[in-house]
Design a protein around this motif. Structure first.
Motif, mmCIF file in Angstrom:
data_model
loop_
_atom_site.group_PDB
_atom_site.id
_atom_site.type_symbol
_atom_site.label_atom_id
_atom_site.label_comp_id
_atom_site.label_asym_id
_atom_site.label_seq_id
_atom_site.Cartn_x
_atom_site.Cartn_y
_atom_site.Cartn_z
ATOM 1 N N TRP A 95 15.551 19.172 0.126
ATOM 2 C CA TRP A 95 16.232 18.839 -1.122
ATOM 3 C C TRP A 95 15.419 17.813 -1.916
ATOM 4 O O TRP A 95 15.244 17.947 -3.126
ATOM 5 N N LEU A 96 14.893 16.778 -1.210
ATOM 6 C CA LEU A 96 14.068 15.776 -1.888
ATOM 7 C C LEU A 96 12.815 16.398 -2.479
ATOM 8 O O LEU A 96 12.412 16.071 -3.596
ATOM 9 N N GLN A 97 12.190 17.286 -1.730
ATOM 10 C CA GLN A 97 10.974 17.962 -2.212
ATOM 11 C C GLN A 97 11.272 18.795 -3.449
ATOM 12 O O GLN A 97 10.511 18.797 -4.404
ATOM 13 N N LYS A 98 12.407 19.477 -3.442
ATOM 14 C CA LYS A 98 12.799 20.305 -4.582
ATOM 15 C C LYS A 98 13.126 19.427 -5.795
ATOM 16 O O LYS A 98 12.750 19.737 -6.924
ATOM 17 N N LYS A 99 13.815 18.303 -5.544
ATOM 18 C CA LYS A 99 14.274 17.421 -6.620
ATOM 19 C C LYS A 99 13.140 16.585 -7.213
ATOM 20 O O LYS A 99 13.042 16.435 -8.427
ATOM 21 N N PHE A 100 12.252 16.023 -6.335
ATOM 22 C CA PHE A 100 11.231 15.086 -6.795
ATOM 23 C C PHE A 100 9.804 15.612 -6.704
ATOM 24 O O PHE A 100 8.880 14.941 -7.160
ATOM 25 N N GLY A 101 9.603 16.747 -6.086
ATOM 26 C CA GLY A 101 8.259 17.325 -6.003
ATOM 27 C C GLY A 101 7.308 16.458 -5.193
ATOM 28 O O GLY A 101 7.631 16.025 -4.088
ATOM 29 N N ASP A 102 6.137 16.190 -5.758
ATOM 30 C CA ASP A 102 5.110 15.422 -5.054
ATOM 31 C C ASP A 102 5.485 13.960 -4.858
ATOM 32 O O ASP A 102 4.891 13.273 -4.032
ATOM 33 N N LYS A 103 6.457 13.472 -5.605
ATOM 34 C CA LYS A 103 6.855 12.071 -5.507
ATOM 35 C C LYS A 103 7.942 11.834 -4.454
ATOM 36 O O LYS A 103 8.454 10.728 -4.328
ATOM 37 N N ALA A 104 8.295 12.843 -3.684
ATOM 38 C CA ALA A 104 9.375 12.728 -2.699
ATOM 39 C C ALA A 104 9.077 11.641 -1.670
ATOM 40 O O ALA A 104 9.957 10.850 -1.321
ATOM 41 N N GLU A 105 7.845 11.562 -1.183
ATOM 42 C CA GLU A 105 7.490 10.559 -0.178
ATOM 43 C C GLU A 105 7.626 9.152 -0.763
ATOM 44 O O GLU A 105 8.117 8.239 -0.097
ATOM 45 N N LYS A 106 7.213 8.968 -2.000
ATOM 46 C CA LYS A 106 7.335 7.660 -2.659
ATOM 47 C C LYS A 106 8.805 7.285 -2.833
ATOM 48 O O LYS A 106 9.191 6.136 -2.624
ATOM 49 N N VAL A 107 9.657 8.253 -3.173
ATOM 50 C CA VAL A 107 11.086 7.996 -3.338
ATOM 51 C C VAL A 107 11.691 7.552 -2.009
ATOM 52 O O VAL A 107 12.470 6.591 -1.958
ATOM 53 N N ILE A 108 11.330 8.222 -0.936
ATOM 54 C CA ILE A 108 11.842 7.856 0.392
ATOM 55 C C ILE A 108 11.393 6.443 0.761
ATOM 56 O O ILE A 108 12.187 5.642 1.249
ATOM 57 N N MET A 109 10.131 6.130 0.508
ATOM 58 C CA MET A 109 9.625 4.808 0.834
ATOM 59 C C MET A 109 10.328 3.735 -0.003
ATOM 60 O O MET A 109 10.690 2.675 0.512
ATOM 61 N N ASP A 110 10.523 3.994 -1.280
ATOM 62 C CA ASP A 110 11.221 3.040 -2.144
ATOM 63 C C ASP A 110 12.659 2.828 -1.688
ATOM 64 O O ASP A 110 13.146 1.695 -1.645
ATOM 65 N N MET A 111 13.353 3.917 -1.343
ATOM 66 C CA MET A 111 14.734 3.799 -0.857
ATOM 67 C C MET A 111 14.772 2.994 0.440
ATOM 68 O O MET A 111 15.660 2.150 0.625
ATOM 69 N N THR A 112 13.835 3.224 1.327
ATOM 70 C CA THR A 112 13.773 2.501 2.596
ATOM 71 C C THR A 112 13.572 1.011 2.364
ATOM 72 O O THR A 112 14.241 0.182 2.991
ATOM 73 N N MET A 113 12.676 0.663 1.449
ATOM 74 C CA MET A 113 12.427 -0.758 1.173
ATOM 75 C C MET A 113 13.642 -1.422 0.544
ATOM 76 O O MET A 113 13.996 -2.544 0.916
ATOM 77 N N VAL A 114 14.302 -0.757 -0.390
ATOM 78 C CA VAL A 114 15.484 -1.336 -1.027
ATOM 79 C C VAL A 114 16.590 -1.556 -0.001
ATOM 80 O O VAL A 114 17.197 -2.627 0.059
ATOM 81 N N ILE A 115 16.841 -0.553 0.820
ATOM 82 C CA ILE A 115 17.881 -0.683 1.850
ATOM 83 C C ILE A 115 17.516 -1.785 2.840
ATOM 84 O O ILE A 115 18.374 -2.583 3.242
ATOM 85 N N SER A 116 16.243 -1.891 3.216
ATOM 86 C CA SER A 116 15.811 -2.935 4.152
ATOM 87 C C SER A 116 16.014 -4.326 3.576
ATOM 88 O O SER A 116 16.482 -5.236 4.271
ATOM 89 N N ILE A 117 15.669 -4.497 2.313
ATOM 90 C CA ILE A 117 15.839 -5.807 1.674
ATOM 91 C C ILE A 117 17.323 -6.153 1.564
ATOM 92 O O ILE A 117 17.725 -7.294 1.821
ATOM 93 N N ILE A 118 18.155 -5.186 1.216
ATOM 94 C CA ILE A 118 19.598 -5.429 1.127
ATOM 95 C C ILE A 118 20.156 -5.812 2.498
ATOM 96 O O ILE A 118 20.905 -6.788 2.622
ATOM 97 N N LEU A 119 19.778 -5.073 3.538
ATOM 98 C CA LEU A 119 20.265 -5.394 4.886
ATOM 99 C C LEU A 119 19.785 -6.763 5.358
ATOM 100 O O LEU A 119 20.548 -7.516 5.975
#
Length: 135
Positions: free
Chosen positions: A96-120
């Motif tokens: 779904w991420l690949q379909k939605k974001f294309g080549d930027k899917a990995e960057k989106v996952i990394m950004d989400m991981t960092m935001v969630i980590s900082i919040i936690l």
């Protein structure tokens, strides 16, 4: 004593070293060969004078360190994927991420991981400070 400005971190089967805006990653491959990659990394803090203010500079320096660290870890992991390991079939969420974001899917996952980590980390720190007892 003057600070050298050199720093680094461990990556899979190797090390990443940084000095100023340049960094290099050295990784030992399975065949014993050492692969070295040297690049320039311009962080977020170098783009705006506002980001050079003391407290704000620390925040963006932390984010830059996280981004460069994850980039280096992904590079070292990719060398092991090249050496014969087959990539596993992506799950529904990854598709779904690949379909939605294309080549930027990995960057989106990394950004989400960092935001969630900082919040936690912030919530955990706040929780610990609220329950801190005086000895």
């Amino acid at each position: 004593m003057k600070s050298s400005g050199i720093g680094g971190q461990a990556v899979m089967e190797g090390i990443m070293m940084r000095n100023g805006s340049e960094y290099s990653v050295a990784v030992r491959k399975e065949n014993g060969e050492i692969e070295v990659k040297k690049e320039t990394y311009k962080g977020v803090g170098s783009k705006c004078k506002l980001f050079r203010l003391p407290f704000i500079r620390g925040i963006f320096s932390f984010v830059d360190s996280l981004v460069l660290g994850m980039k280096s870890l992904n590079y070292s992991a990719s060398l092991f994927m090249e050496d014969g390991e087959e990539e596993e079939e992506p799950g529904r969420f990854e598709k779904w991420l690949q379909k939605k974001f294309g080549d930027k899917a990995e960057k989106v996952i990394m950004d989400m991981t960092m935001v969630i980590s900082i919040i936690l980390a912030t919530v955990s720190y706040t929780h610990l400070r609220a329950h801190e007892t005086v000895l």
